[in-house]
Design a protein around this motif. Structure first.
Motif, PDB file in Angstrom:
ATOM      1  N   THR A   1       1.504  -5.655  -1.369  1.00  0.00           N
ATOM      2  CA  THR A   1       2.051  -5.849  -0.038  1.00  0.00           C
ATOM      3  C   THR A   1       3.568  -5.802  -0.129  1.00  0.00           C
ATOM      4  OG1 THR A   1       1.981  -7.227   1.939  1.00  0.00           O
ATOM      5  CG2 THR A   1       2.099  -8.383  -0.172  1.00  0.00           C
TER       6      THR A   1
ATOM      7  N   THR B   1      -1.136   0.841   5.923  1.00  0.00           N
ATOM      8  CA  THR B   1      -1.542   1.025   4.530  1.00  0.00           C
ATOM      9  C   THR B   1      -1.332   2.459   4.061  1.00  0.00           C
ATOM     10  OG1 THR B   1      -3.210  -0.722   4.693  1.00  0.00           O
ATOM     11  CG2 THR B   1      -3.482   0.868   2.912  1.00  0.00           C
TER      12      THR B   1
ATOM     13  N   THR C   1       0.406  -2.139   1.474  1.00  0.00           N
ATOM     14  CA  THR C   1       0.303  -2.465   2.895  1.00  0.00           C
ATOM     15  C   THR C   1       1.512  -3.281   3.329  1.00  0.00           C
ATOM     16  OG1 THR C   1      -2.104  -2.499   2.758  1.00  0.00           O
ATOM     17  CG2 THR C   1      -1.109  -3.587   4.655  1.00  0.00           C
ATOM     18  N   THR C   2       2.092  -2.895   4.433  1.00  0.00           N
ATOM     19  CA  THR C   2       3.228  -3.634   4.990  1.00  0.00           C
ATOM     20  C   THR C   2       2.784  -5.029   5.446  1.00  0.00           C
ATOM     21  OG1 THR C   2       4.225  -1.560   5.729  1.00  0.00           O
ATOM     22  CG2 THR C   2       5.014  -3.584   6.780  1.00  0.00           C
ATOM     23  N   PHE C   3       3.645  -6.052   5.199  1.00  0.00           N
ATOM     24  CA  PHE C   3       3.357  -7.386   5.723  1.00  0.00           C
ATOM     25  C   PHE C   3       2.905  -7.231   7.171  1.00  0.00           C
ATOM     26  CE2 PHE C   3       7.153  -9.207   3.087  1.00  0.00           C
ATOM     27  CZ  PHE C   3       6.382  -9.157   1.925  1.00  0.00           C
TER      28      PHE C   3
ATOM     29  N   ASP D   1       2.310 -13.112   5.937  1.00  0.00           N
ATOM     30  CA  ASP D   1       1.245 -12.163   5.615  1.00  0.00           C
ATOM     31  C   ASP D   1       0.042 -12.889   5.012  1.00  0.00           C
ATOM     32  OD1 ASP D   1       0.557  -9.100   5.069  1.00  0.00           O
ATOM     33  OD2 ASP D   1       0.035 -10.211   3.251  1.00  0.00           O
TER      34      ASP D   1
END
Length: 489
Positions: free
Chosen positions: A66, A94, A115-117, A140
């Motif tokens: 992440t 993602t 995957t981005t927060f 997150d």
């Protein structure tokens, strides 16, 4: 951020943290990627299931990360580093990639997702989550499904992050949610099924407050797409302990909404116990089928075992002599299997195979102690086709009697059937049973064009082949002409 519960001696934090450090030491791919994100001004952390599995000593080649970088920035970094990159999940933040790296003396290929927060929640009337991005890993992690999946290791400094006591729950082998289970399941109702799936995969217990929320909120699963439900169900069924997960789905009422045929098997037993508990029998058959798998978990076989008796509730009859019958439940069950699997968006091929196994699972019981003719054996093989090996396993698994003498007799009888099949296969190539004349030969011998009559003649010759075994060419021609003469009268 330190774990608020790390002083608890029940959590094996020191040993497990060293395990994570060792993981990262032997997987330089993680540090290499982290440095690239750092150079671009972003953070990166190993997260979720990857951390959990590393601590359990079961991490494979899949790594989940992440980051605070937005998806387009992630894509840019990954394209300059990975061997292959795909962005099919980019709408949900993602980016996927594949990276080969040498670890010690071995080459390994890593499947990576970054995957981005984020935070996501379902609208009560929507089947799709609304995704919004965050800026902190703590935000997150709080949106993760369970505390054992809400741990992270910040890279490259290898700082362990566990704000919700995931280590302690991992040590206790229990599934809890980071916040309240009601909030978690409101955000994504599929998490209720994930609780059952993780219980089955990891052999963990589900915390009482989580079970209560699953029971109270079972109706929320209705807004989740059939495809997502199916995928979770598959993971559960393919797990090492599917009985545990399936029982939880039934107990909480979720099965009533996603696989209602399963709880329907809990038939009340008559006062004289003249028939066995079909629900418990089904779970035993599933476990016995698993024990016969030779090449890893077999979804087709397990689904057939799970669904093989779903026709029984609709066909149950109380006979005058006090017995209970389920006549033709295999035929009814095959149709029900097709409907349920189609509703869950399974592939046409899988629907066809599982339904066929359900339809055939009782066929052997007409074999007795070997009374079948060679013709009947040929038809058994022909009807099973490429599913024959699975049908063998399903039929053997369906014997759950506690009467050892009866169980031994059934096993010996099936041994005998398999021996006869093997003998006939040596002689006749049963898997590819065809008439002794093909369509072109039929048209030439009878002097007729292509059409329905050729198909009728072909079917007649196939019946002769099944009944009598292989025929010499001249005998087959004579039989065809005899049939043709009868048609002309």
């Amino acid at each position: 951020m330190p774990n608020a519960k790390e002083a608890n001696p029940s959590a094996p934090s020191q040993e497990q943290r060293r395990a994570v450090s060792e993981l990262l030491r032997v997987a330089p791919v993680a540090d290499d990627l982290a440095r690239r994100f750092q150079e671009a001004g972003f953070s990166l952390a190993l997260v979720g299931g990857s951390v959990r599995d590393a601590l359990l000593g079961r991490l494979g080649n899949d790594l989940d990360f992440t980051t605070d970088a937005r998806p387009q920035d992630v894509l840019k970094i990954m394209k300059s580093w990975a061997d292959a990159v795909w962005d099919v999940g980019i709408a949900f933040g993602t980016v996927g990639a594949q990276k080969a790296a040498r670890v010690g003396d071995a080459d390994r290929t890593w499947q990576i997702e970054v995957t981005t927060f984020r935070s996501e929640a379902y609208d009560r009337a929507s089947r799709k989550p609304e995704v919004s991005y965050g800026d902190s890993i703590e935000d997150d992690l709080v949106r993760r499904d369970f505390t054992v999946n809400a741990m992270a290791v910040a890279l490259p400094e290898k700082k362990f992050i566990d704000p919700h006591g995931g280590l302690e729950d991992l040590a206790a082998r229990v599934l809890r949610t980071p916040g309240t289970p009601e909030e978690s399941f409101s955000d994504d109702p599929l998490r209720m099924m994930r609780a059952a799936r993780f219980a089955a995969q990891l052999d963990f217990e589900v915390a009482p407050e989580v079970v209560k929320a699953m029971t109270d909120m079972a109706g929320r699963i209705d807004i989740v797409s059939a495809e997502r439900v199916r995928d979770e169900l598959n993971k559960l069924i393919l797990s090492p302990h599917p009985r545990k997960g399936l029982s939880l789905l039934v107990e909480t009422g979720l099965a009533e909404r996603v696989l209602p045929e399963l709880p329907a098997l809990r038939l009340e037993r008559d006062e004289h116990h003249r028939h066995k508990d079909v629900y418990d029998h089904t779970l035993i058959v599933l476990e016995q089928a698993m024990a016969l798998e030779t090449e890893g978990p077999d979804l087709t076989l397990r689904l057939a075992a799970l669904l093989h008796d779903i026709g029984k509730p609709r066909t149950r009859r109380f006979e005058k002599d006090g017995r209970v019958s389920f006549h033709h439940h295999e035929v009814v069950g095959a149709k029900m299997t097709k409907r349920r699997m189609t509703a869950l968006k399974y592939s046409n091929e899988l629907v066809k195979d599982v339904s066929r196994l359900v339809e055939l699972h009782l066929r052997f019981h007409g074999y007795g102690t070997g009374e079948w003719t060679d013709s009947a054996v040929r038809r058994y093989v022909r009807d099973a086709g490429p599913l024959l090996d699975r049908l063998h396993k399903l039929t053997r698994s369906d014997c759950t009697t506690r009467n050892k003498r009866k169980a031994s007799a059934l096993s010996r009888a099936y041994d005998g059937l398999e021996e006869r099949i093997a003998q006939l296969q040596e002689q006749e190539e049963l898997e590819a049973i065809r008439p002794d004349l093909d369509g072109n030969q039929i048209m030439e011998i009878l002097g007729i064009p292509s059409g329905p009559t050729v198909g009728q003649a072909y079917k007649h010759l196939l019946e002769l082949r099944l009944e009598n075994g292989p025929m010499e060419h001249d005998a087959a021609v004579a039989a065809l002409k005899e049939w043709w003469a009868a048609q002309e009268r």
